[in-house]
Motif scaffolding. Structure first.
Motif, PDB file in Angstrom:
ATOM      1  N   LEU A   1      35.747  38.179  38.784  1.00  0.00           N
ATOM      2  CA  LEU A   1      35.102  37.828  39.916  1.00  0.00           C
ATOM      3  C   LEU A   1      35.775  36.408  40.855  1.00  0.00           C
ATOM      4  O   LEU A   1      36.183  36.534  41.914  1.00  0.00           O
ATOM      5  N   THR A   2      36.160  35.586  39.725  1.00  0.00           N
ATOM      6  CA  THR A   2      37.216  34.532  40.471  1.00  0.00           C
ATOM      7  C   THR A   2      38.250  34.726  41.167  1.00  0.00           C
ATOM      8  O   THR A   2      38.597  34.292  42.062  1.00  0.00           O
ATOM      9  N   MET A   3      39.137  35.751  40.475  1.00  0.00           N
ATOM     10  CA  MET A   3      40.162  36.298  40.991  1.00  0.00           C
ATOM     11  C   MET A   3      40.024  36.864  42.521  1.00  0.00           C
ATOM     12  O   MET A   3      40.758  36.608  43.329  1.00  0.00           O
ATOM     13  N   ALA A   4      38.918  37.788  42.546  1.00  0.00           N
ATOM     14  CA  ALA A   4      38.622  38.349  43.762  1.00  0.00           C
ATOM     15  C   ALA A   4      38.418  37.330  44.777  1.00  0.00           C
ATOM     16  O   ALA A   4      38.731  37.390  45.804  1.00  0.00           O
ATOM     17  N   ILE A   5      37.417  36.430  44.505  1.00  0.00           N
ATOM     18  CA  ILE A   5      37.175  35.443  45.456  1.00  0.00           C
ATOM     19  C   ILE A   5      38.370  34.609  45.790  1.00  0.00           C
ATOM     20  O   ILE A   5      38.570  34.445  47.125  1.00  0.00           O
ATOM     21  N   TRP A   6      39.166  34.140  45.116  1.00  0.00           N
ATOM     22  CA  TRP A   6      40.547  33.455  45.485  1.00  0.00           C
ATOM     23  C   TRP A   6      41.204  34.381  46.474  1.00  0.00           C
ATOM     24  O   TRP A   6      41.607  33.834  47.330  1.00  0.00           O
ATOM     25  N   ARG A   7      41.370  35.242  45.949  1.00  0.00           N
ATOM     26  CA  ARG A   7      42.335  36.447  46.781  1.00  0.00           C
ATOM     27  C   ARG A   7      41.703  36.828  48.121  1.00  0.00           C
ATOM     28  O   ARG A   7      42.687  36.998  49.152  1.00  0.00           O
ATOM     29  N   ARG A   8      40.465  36.927  48.125  1.00  0.00           N
ATOM     30  CA  ARG A   8      39.958  37.291  49.454  1.00  0.00           C
ATOM     31  C   ARG A   8      39.388  36.242  50.303  1.00  0.00           C
ATOM     32  O   ARG A   8      38.699  36.443  51.346  1.00  0.00           O
ATOM     33  N   GLY A   9      39.587  35.011  49.846  1.00  0.00           N
ATOM     34  CA  GLY A   9      39.178  33.795  50.691  1.00  0.00           C
ATOM     35  C   GLY A   9      37.664  33.430  50.776  1.00  0.00           C
ATOM     36  O   GLY A   9      37.198  33.345  51.823  1.00  0.00           O
ATOM     37  N   SER A  10      37.040  33.711  49.495  1.00  0.00           N
ATOM     38  CA  SER A  10      35.579  32.961  49.572  1.00  0.00           C
ATOM     39  C   SER A  10      34.843  33.890  50.555  1.00  0.00           C
ATOM     40  O   SER A  10      34.201  33.308  51.481  1.00  0.00           O
ATOM     41  N   PRO A  11      34.703  35.179  50.568  1.00  0.00           N
ATOM     42  CA  PRO A  11      33.882  36.126  51.699  1.00  0.00           C
ATOM     43  C   PRO A  11      32.380  35.840  51.839  1.00  0.00           C
ATOM     44  O   PRO A  11      31.892  35.224  50.788  1.00  0.00           O
ATOM     45  N   LYS A  12      32.012  35.683  53.021  1.00  0.00           N
ATOM     46  CA  LYS A  12      30.585  35.746  53.184  1.00  0.00           C
ATOM     47  C   LYS A  12      29.795  36.964  53.424  1.00  0.00           C
ATOM     48  O   LYS A  12      30.402  37.990  53.734  1.00  0.00           O
TER      49      LYS A  12
END
Length: 386
Positions: A273-284
């Protein structure tokens, strides 16, 4: 303005391993991963300086992808020649007319030039004997078969006729999917069939920690980073199990986060999940959907979701269809890669899973749900690349 991308040490480590593997170029790896070449070079220098601890174990000694493909082609060629000789015992001692008659009889089963080579006669001699030059249809079929083999090999021998047909269309060839299927059958190109194995049961959490099913099997989205699916699977190696956790964006079916560990812990899914958040720019305004496994219901994982304002959704107990798109990815991954390979070490499995996700599935593999575009290409065409 797009947020700056961040990469986990796990991603950097596998990228370095790939970039420094025999037969690979740094520029090629950077292009495949969608990462700046200078950045890859920086990671390699940091790894050599000891900043990224490479996974313990012997260095990878597996052959490069090109060498593997060459061996497969040679094996297919040997098998075809063996089959021809089985049908023509003692024919090598016969005269040209007998050999040409055999070739004419079996021209629909094997390529004429292959039979000529095995029976030690010239193709031009056969066509002269046959009383005519090769027809335009035959010439076109030979050309198409070569392109079909190219597409099939590039997919690691996983594409069926529909996906190969899409490749040919993209390359500018107007041909029917049925013709592609016939030529693939004549050439002996058969995509690997699915093989399902039931994984071990995961521990269920207490009822009060389980989130409601907000996804409700709505496996579509009108933009990236609206609905993410998550799960993990098992990869067997000679050293024991390796666990792979992934996060999939429903919009493009792109794997936006992943992580691999020797143990099935909450940290495994937190890292993905951390990788996804970092790669996609903390989506809202993001919905995260998973099953009810204890890793996803753990306090640590739930705190990560809450800290980023991500809404949690979970499948009903024992209902795999509530996360069917995620199950489909794992089935595809195992059919096209993991189930076809015997891994001597966890390092080999890590490197192969990384290669499949980042160099094949995301940027190249045609997805039927996406009008046979790859996840990366689908996002580019819809102006949604992130």
């Amino acid at each position: 303005m797009a947020s700056r991308k961040h990469y986990t040490d796990e991603f950097k480590r596998e990228a370095v391993r790939l970039a420094t593997a025999p037969g690979n170029s740094m520029a090629g790896v950077a292009r495949d991963l969608g990462v700046n070449r200078t950045l890859i070079g920086h990671w390699v220098k940091n790894a050599q300086a000891g900043k990224y601890e490479m996974t313990p174990g012997a260095p990878l000694k597996s052959e490069s992808q090109s060498e593997v493909e060459q061996l497969r082609r040679e094996l297919a060629k040997v098998k075809m020649e063996r089959d021809i000789l089985k049908k023509a015992p003692g024919l090598l001692r016969e005269g040209p007319d007998v050999k040409y008659g055999f070739i004419a009889k079996h021209r629909a089963q094997w390529p004429i030039r292959a039979m000529c080579r095995v029976l030690q006669v010239s193709a031009s001699g056969f066509y002269e004997w046959d009383g005519r030059s090769p027809s335009q249809r035959s010439v076109d079929n030979d050309k198409l078969t070569g392109l079909i083999r190219q597409s099939f090999a590039a997919s690691d021998r996983t594409y069926g006729s529909r996906r190969v047909w899409e490749d040919l269309r993209e390359w500018g060839h107007d041909v029917s999917v049925n013709r592609v299927a016939r030529l693939m059958s004549a050439a002996g190109l058969l995509a690997r069939r699915k093989r399902r194995r039931r994984p071990g049961a995961s521990t269920q959490a207490a009822q009060h920690t389980i989130a409601p099913n907000l996804l409700q099997r709505q496996f579509d989205a009108d933009a990236p980073n609206r609905r993410w699916l998550a799960d993990f699977t098992y990869i067997w190696t000679a050293e024991g199990w390796l666990y792979l956790a992934v996060v999939l964006d429903v919009f493009s079916r792109r794997i936006v986060g992943w992580s691999m560990r020797d143990e099935m812990t909450s940290q495994l899914v937190i890292d993905a999940l951390t990788m996804a958040i970092w790669r996609r720019g903390s989506p809202k305004e993001l919905l995260h959907h998973s099953d009810q496994g204890s890793q996803y219901t753990s306090d640590d994982f739930q705190r990560v979701l809450a800290g980023h304002g991500i809404t949690c959704s979970m499948s009903r107990r024992g209902d795999c269809w509530d996360n069917a798109a995620m199950e489909s990815f794992f089935s595809t991954f195992k059919t096209e890669r993991a189930s076809r390979t015997i891994y001597r070490t966890r390092d080999e499995a890590r490197a192969d899973a990384f290669d499949y996700i980042e160099r094949f599935y995301n940027p190249r593999r045609r997805h039927s749900t996406l009008q046979y575009l790859s996840p990366v290409r689908f996002e580019e065409l819809h102006g949604a690349a992130v």
